[in-house]
Design an enzyme around this catalytic site. Structure first.
Site, PDB file in Angstrom:
ATOM      1  N   GLY A   1      12.915   7.710  11.666  1.00  0.00           N
ATOM      2  CA  GLY A   1      12.700   7.948  10.113  1.00  0.00           C
ATOM      3  C   GLY A   1      11.433   8.993  10.608  1.00  0.00           C
TER       4      GLY A   1
ATOM      5  CB  ALA B   1       4.994   5.813   8.598  1.00  0.00           C
ATOM      6  N   GLY B   2       6.812   8.142   9.804  1.00  0.00           N
ATOM      7  CA  GLY B   2       7.443   8.589  11.277  1.00  0.00           C
ATOM      8  C   GLY B   2       6.987   9.811  11.688  1.00  0.00           C
TER       9      GLY B   2
ATOM     10  NE  ARG C   1       2.072   0.886 -10.108  1.00  0.00           N
ATOM     11  CZ  ARG C   1       2.138   1.545  -9.171  1.00  0.00           C
ATOM     12  NH1 ARG C   1       3.030   0.985  -7.970  1.00  0.00           N
ATOM     13  NH2 ARG C   1       1.904   2.980  -8.972  1.00  0.00           N
TER      14      ARG C   1
ATOM     15  CD  GLU D   1       8.931   1.225   0.825  1.00  0.00           C
ATOM     16  OE1 GLU D   1       8.857   2.356   0.819  1.00  0.00           O
ATOM     17  OE2 GLU D   1       9.196   0.221  -0.199  1.00  0.00           O
TER      18      GLU D   1
ATOM     19  NE  ARG E   1       3.158   0.711  -2.721  1.00  0.00           N
ATOM     20  CZ  ARG E   1       2.994   1.720  -3.637  1.00  0.00           C
ATOM     21  NH1 ARG E   1       1.755   2.249  -3.735  1.00  0.00           N
ATOM     22  NH2 ARG E   1       4.074   1.996  -4.423  1.00  0.00           N
TER      23      ARG E   1
END
Lengths: 643, 256, 252
Positions: free
Chosen positions: A39, A43-44, A336, A431, A441
């Site tokens: 990924g 992050a990746g 939300r 995630e 979140r």
């Protein structure tokens, strides 16, 4: 009980102390380690680049045609950081506190504090990379308040913050590719994890161009593969977003934590018909000036749906501003989950609008009257344009129609404080893991977490593990690789042998409808049990009657989709199990049976202040629940109220 | 870090060559037209023939003229090189021709350039070659410096050795090749006039894109000056200059 | 449902990069004007799968107009007839009942067809890898507010940075030139203080990589700007030229 390996000591010193306690890899030894990163989202890409900078050899994988396409790119709003540039009272502790509270007290104090702590470094890093954040006339960075936060701590780049941050991480990744430290594999899908002596030492991938099933060995495997919102078929996720990498890892021994925590975003453009392939989010900043309403009665709603009358013709006393009515102090700005649930409720009562009856109005008429059309256009022009493009309606004249949509999954692979899953050597970032957001979140925190994990956590914690296992080369020719590879090949063959009469998309849509109906914005025991049976039947049917065309040795979208949907069908059942297990309401998990007299989520802190981490025990076997108790030493657990 | 071969072998470098030669050729147009305006003087070509002599014999101008010839050749050769390179970049075309909002001339610079190249070859063989090596008529002007009156007389090859201009007894005598007459003669043919007008049409379209495009290539695309560049490109280079040139054959054909 | 359209599609089908392709005609019946173009293709594909025919391959992912993965040349126009719109954001109401729609892949030597309408745009990645970054590592950077950047500069750099790397500029250009894409990145860094140390080396490296990939040259037709879904301006190309010539003739 699971041990999250959270360092001892005062909250504010945990991470620093831990960093010192972690073992280091000798600089000259780093090049002897191979790291696999799956990924290339925030992050990746950030992890791959940072690890390569340290000297490790990185192999990075993505299923898209370029690492730049990962769905982090679609994040609009912004990224939080406790910089306190506006001098309005923000601090690392406040960001920590807001995140814990926003997550309805279902996340780890240690992780969240670290997240808040490194948030400030993220902004520095991104600016140094040339990310064009919004600026004030004085040349310094601009901040805004986001998602109901009481301080302005959100950094943004117009409505394209995710894109700009991802392109920053992508540029760092590109630099390492150019230096030969990262080898990039695009259009490659990870289909399994290989463990040797209980440690993750490689992955099996399928080349999406020619179908080659490949073995890749490494000293550690990082899954940065995003969330699983597409289990609902319709979501704001990208079409390709899938759970396969995480799910395969789960079946090899990685625990899946809190899978039932799903975030449903209230301001999305409603579904227009059965052809709908995905949902489009509009920034929730719209609720700052828009008023949410539905007709007061079913009869009026029906006439509206038939097109006999128009929304603008309705008199004030024919309208129900239900959020303002029920939550006088927060009004349209409730969180939300509350906004989403209430929208669903009025639609379930038959007061929904639009052709499908699955929408509520978000009306700017009052704001336009008060501020003028120009001011409203300056604030929301791009969102109005987007809305008009998709719906062909003019939101300056007609109220917008909105409906909630699945947006983010707080659950994910269980990881300890070091981001390591329950398989040694297998890490989950962004995630894909469950760690930092609890049951809900906060806005502008997803980007923060992805980059925190990739830039500032994994470069430290991974070294500790690597130093312990040593740099001896990992051999992809070991029998363990051959075994997993042949299992993958068998699975591909089995899928390709399915020549039934129902398309994979139809199964996916059916699954999505079940999940949305019974495991969506609100759930109850009866519905969940029913859904479990339905999914189980659907899955059995899939393996009999799905149509999967073509061969392995070619570009084969039919095969790709089938593999992903097969995994979603299994995940769906686990989500139901998790939702059934959690006899309380918290954040994105709302169980009808557990609510306050006012209809708010009712937590059960005595029995459920834990992380539910599920272990796979075999095909068609119930999963085994492991609990990680959540300790709260620095915050007091309270009931949320927005009255 | 770099050397010049990179600079010129790159797509940008090739484009720079096109741009610089193009701009140089454009600037020449102004000089050329200014000179040619002498043709409109009602002096039986005295000023024009003086100008023609000056242009072909003054050394610095000669140097510039060789630059000019090489520019024409380089501009054309580079155009062919880049066109071939650009064709290679899309070996398989679209079934439906793309609609892209670009102006026609920008997509057809090659065709326009080819017309211009043919025009230049014909033009130079008609006048430049004739003037230098062909059979030209000769002329003698006698101007009474007191009255200013000029008497023009055709002279024969035997009476002419080289261009001279001197004053004798208050009379200025100039003997010259008569390019003016040559011009007058050439533009009695309607097809040549038509060819010239067509050539200037091509020039107009070539320059409406080419002039501003050169500035873009050089990197001089500034929002404050872009309108000025476009204005000059349109009004000076693609309207005034082509009209000025086209007026010459028409003037001779219709009025002389 | 009323208002639905019946369309005829002529779609480029090509098994893989080495096969030769051809147009195949499909019927797209009962298409709702509210569908996006890609959803219309989804519907056609689902029909093909039901008949055990190979579905049409096309690239797509976010379907929000930001990932840059969707492509297609629709009736001769990259991303279709609307300005500043990606194919995934194009809706069928832009077409009429009875229309024949010709769908082709982006065509360029540097973008070989992968299958049907999907092409390989990795050339773009390699150009970025050649220099589309600021050479700083993670950590050890100054505080974000130590670099003040005038708002106009920041905004202008942002305009360049909005490029989604879809390749429509290449598809639209009669020379299949990638200059709008390359110049957008070069411009972003050339304007920002962070990009200054490597400014000229970057411009040179990226331009030379672009040439190596086999893209054509720019002839300033500005078709790229007209078809760019993010409305990237050709002033970026001018800036790139300046940066490159500076790199080659002065600063190099």
């Amino acid at each position: 009980m699971l041990d999250a390996k959270i360092p001892s000591g005062p909250l504010a010193e945990k991470w620093n102390k831990h960093k010192f306690d972690l073992k280091l890899v000798n600089p000259s030894n780093k090049r002897k380690y191979d790291i696999i990163v799956v990924g290339t989202g925030l992050a990746g890409a950030s992890a791959a680049a940072s690890l390569a900078e340290l000297g490790y050899n990185v192999k990075a994988f993505c299923f898209q045609d370029s690492p730049r396409r990962a769905h982090s790119i679609a994040a609009q709003g912004g990224i939080n950081a406790a910089k306190n540039y506006p001098n309005d009272g923000d601090s690392v502790f406040r960001l920590f506190y807001d995140t814990i509270k926003g997550g309805d007290y279902r996340s780890r104090e240690g992780n969240v504090y670290r997240l808040a702590e490194v948030s400030v470094n993220i902004i520095d890093q991104c600016v140094a990379q040339g990310v064009p954040f919004a600026r004030e006339y004085g040349g310094l960075l601009d901040n805004r308040s986001f998602g109901g936060a009481q301080v302005s701590r959100t950094f943004y780049a117009r409505g394209q913050t995710g894109q700009q941050l991802l392109l920053g991480a992508y540029s760092a990744l590109n630099r390492q590719i150019n230096l030969g430290k990262v080898k990039m594999y695009t259009r490659s899908e990870m289909l399994d994890v290989v463990t040797v002596d209980g440690k993750a030492q490689g992955i099996i991938t399928r080349n999406l161009i020619d179908g080659t099933i490949e073995s890749h060995a490494g000293h550690a495997v990082l899954l940065c593969t995003g969330g699983y919102g597409n289990v609902f078929y319709l979501s704001t996720n990208a079409m390709g977003s899938n759970v396969t990498a995480a799910w395969r890892a789960h079946k090899r021994g990685a625990y899946m934590a809190n899978p039932c925590y799903t975030q449903i975003h209230p301001t999305c453009i409603p579904v227009s018909g059965d052809h709908q392939s995905k949902l489009t989010l509009m920034s929730e900043s719209l609720r700052n000036d828009g008023r949410v309403w539905v007709p007061k009665t079913k009869e009026i709603a029906e006439r509206l749906r038939k097109g006999e009358i128009k929304a603008v013709d309705l008199k004030e006393d024919e309208r129900d501003y239900f959020l303002e009515r029920k939550y006088p102090s927060f009004g349209n700005l409730v969180p939300r989950d509350v906004a989403s649930r209430n929208a669903k409720q009025v639609c379930d009562e038959g007061k929904g609008v639009g052709k499908t009856g699955l929408a509520v109005y978000l009306d700017f008429a009052d704001s336009i009257k008060r501020l003028g059309e120009d001011t409203v256009a300056a604030k929301y022009g791009n969102l109005f344009d987007m809305y008009r493009q998709i719906t062909d309606e003019n939101p300056y004249k007609l109220p917008m129609r909105i409906y909630p949509a699945v947006h983010y999954t707080m659950g994910g692979l269980w990881v300890d404080y070091n981001l390591m899953t329950s398989i040694p050597g297998l890490y989950a970032l962004g995630e894909a893991n469950f760690s930092d957001h609890g049951a809900n979140r906060l806005g502008a925190s997803a980007l923060m977490q992805g980059l925190a994990d990739g830039y500032f956590v994994i470069p430290y914690t991974l070294g500790d593990y690597l130093a312990k296992i040593g740099p001896a080369p990992i051999d992809a020719n070991r029998p363990e690789f051959a075994k997993v590879k042949s299992e993958v090949e068998v699975r591909v063959k089995t899928l390709l042998s399915l020549r039934g009469n129902k398309t994979v998309d139809e199964y996916h849509r059916d699954l999505g409808k079940i999940m949305w109906e019974y495991c969506g914005m609100s759930r109850d025991e009866e519905g969940l049990k029913k859904a479990k049976g339905m999914i189980s039947d659907l899955r059995a049917d899939f393996w009999k009657n799905a149509i999967v065309l073509g061969d392995n040795e070619e570009v084969n979208q039919s095969l790709e989709k089938a593999g992903r949907v097969a995994d979603f069908l299994e995940l769906g059942e686990l989500m139901i199990d998790d939702a059934l297990n959690r006899d309380e309401s918290c954040g994105g998990h709302f169980r009808e049976e557990y609510q306050t007299p006012e209809g708010e989520a009712l937590r059960n802190d005595d029995d459920f202040a834990y992380v539910a981490a599920w272990a796979y025990t075999g095909d068609n076997m119930p999963e085994e629940l492991h609990k990680e108790q959540l300790e709260f030493e620095n915050v007091k657990l309270t009931q949320r109220s927005y009255k | 870090m770099s050397n010049f071969s990179n600079a010129f072998s790159s797509t940008l470098g090739k484009k720079l060559v096109m741009c610089l030669t193009g701009l140089f050729l454009s600037s020449f147009l102004i000089v050329h037209l200014t000179g040619n305006l002498q043709l409109f003087k009602n002096d039986n070509g005295l000023a024009f023939n003086q100008y023609a002599h000056f242009m072909t014999n003054f050394t610095p101008i000669k140097v510039v003229s060789y630059l000019l010839y090489s520019s024409i050749i380089i501009h054309s050769v580079w155009a062919i090189i880049t066109t071939l390179h650009n064709r290679k970049a899309r070996p398989h075309g679209y079934a439906i021709k793309p609609k892209d909002g670009s102006i026609w001339s920008s997509r057809n610079m090659g065709i326009l350039g080819t017309i211009l190249f043919v025009f230049i070859v014909v033009h130079m063989s008609n006048f430049w070659y004739q003037y230098h090596w062909g059979e030209t008529p000769f002329v003698e002007y006698r101007t009474d410096l007191n009255t200013g009156a000029t008497i023009t007389k055709e002279i024969q090859a035997s009476e002419f050795t080289e261009y001279v201009s001197y004053i004798d007894n208050g009379i200025e005598i100039t003997k010259s090749k008569d390019l003016y007459k040559e011009t007058q003669f050439a533009f009695q043919q309607w097809w040549l006039v038509a060819f010239y007008v067509l050539g200037m049409g091509a020039l107009s379209f070539h320059l409406v894109h080419g002039f501003q495009s050169a500035f873009q290539t050089l990197g001089w695309n500034h929002h404050k000056y872009r309108p000025l560049v476009k204005f000059i490109g349109l009004w000076v280079f693609s309207i005034l200059i082509p009209i000025g040139f086209a007026a010459i054959p028409l003037y001779f054909f219709l009025l002389k | 449902m009323s208002g639905n359209m019946n369309l005829t599609l002529k779609v480029w089908r090509q098994k893989n990069s080495s096969a030769s392709g051809k147009f195949v005609t499909y019927k797209a019946p009962e298409i709702s004007p509210d569908m996006s173009f890609l959803e219309m293709l989804d519907v056609v594909n689902e029909g093909l799968v039901k008949k055990s025919e190979d579905p049409i391959q096309f690239d797509h992912d976010c379907r929000e107009g930001i990932c840059g993965m969707c492509s297609l040349v629709i009736n001769g126009e990259p991303h279709g007839p609307k300005r500043a719109t990606t194919t995934c954001q194009l809706h069928m109401r832009s077409f009429n009942d009875g229309d024949t729609i010709v769908i082709e892949p982006f065509r360029a030597a540097a973008f070989p067809v992968v299958k049907d309408l999907a092409v390989n745009r990795s050339a773009f990645d390699r150009i970025q890898q050649a220099g589309g970054y600021v050479s700083i590592g993670t950590g050890g950077v100054p505080d974000a507010n130590e670099i003040a950047i005038p708002k106009v500069i920041a905004d202008e750099a942002f305009n360049s940075a909005t490029c989604i790397g879809c390749g429509a500029c290449v598809a639209a250009c009669k020379n299949a030139s990638a200059m709008l894409f390359v110049s957008a990145k070069i411009s972003q860094y050339a304007m920002l203080p962070q990009g200054q140390p490597e400014r000229y080396a970057r411009a040179e490296a990226m331009v030379l990589q672009m040439d190596e990939e086999g893209f054509g040259g720019c002839t300033n037709t500005y078709a790229c700007e007209a078809k760019c879904p993010k409305e990237i301006k050709v002033t970026n190309i001018a800036r790139m030229n300046r940066e490159f010539f500076n790199a080659e003739f002065i600063k190099g």
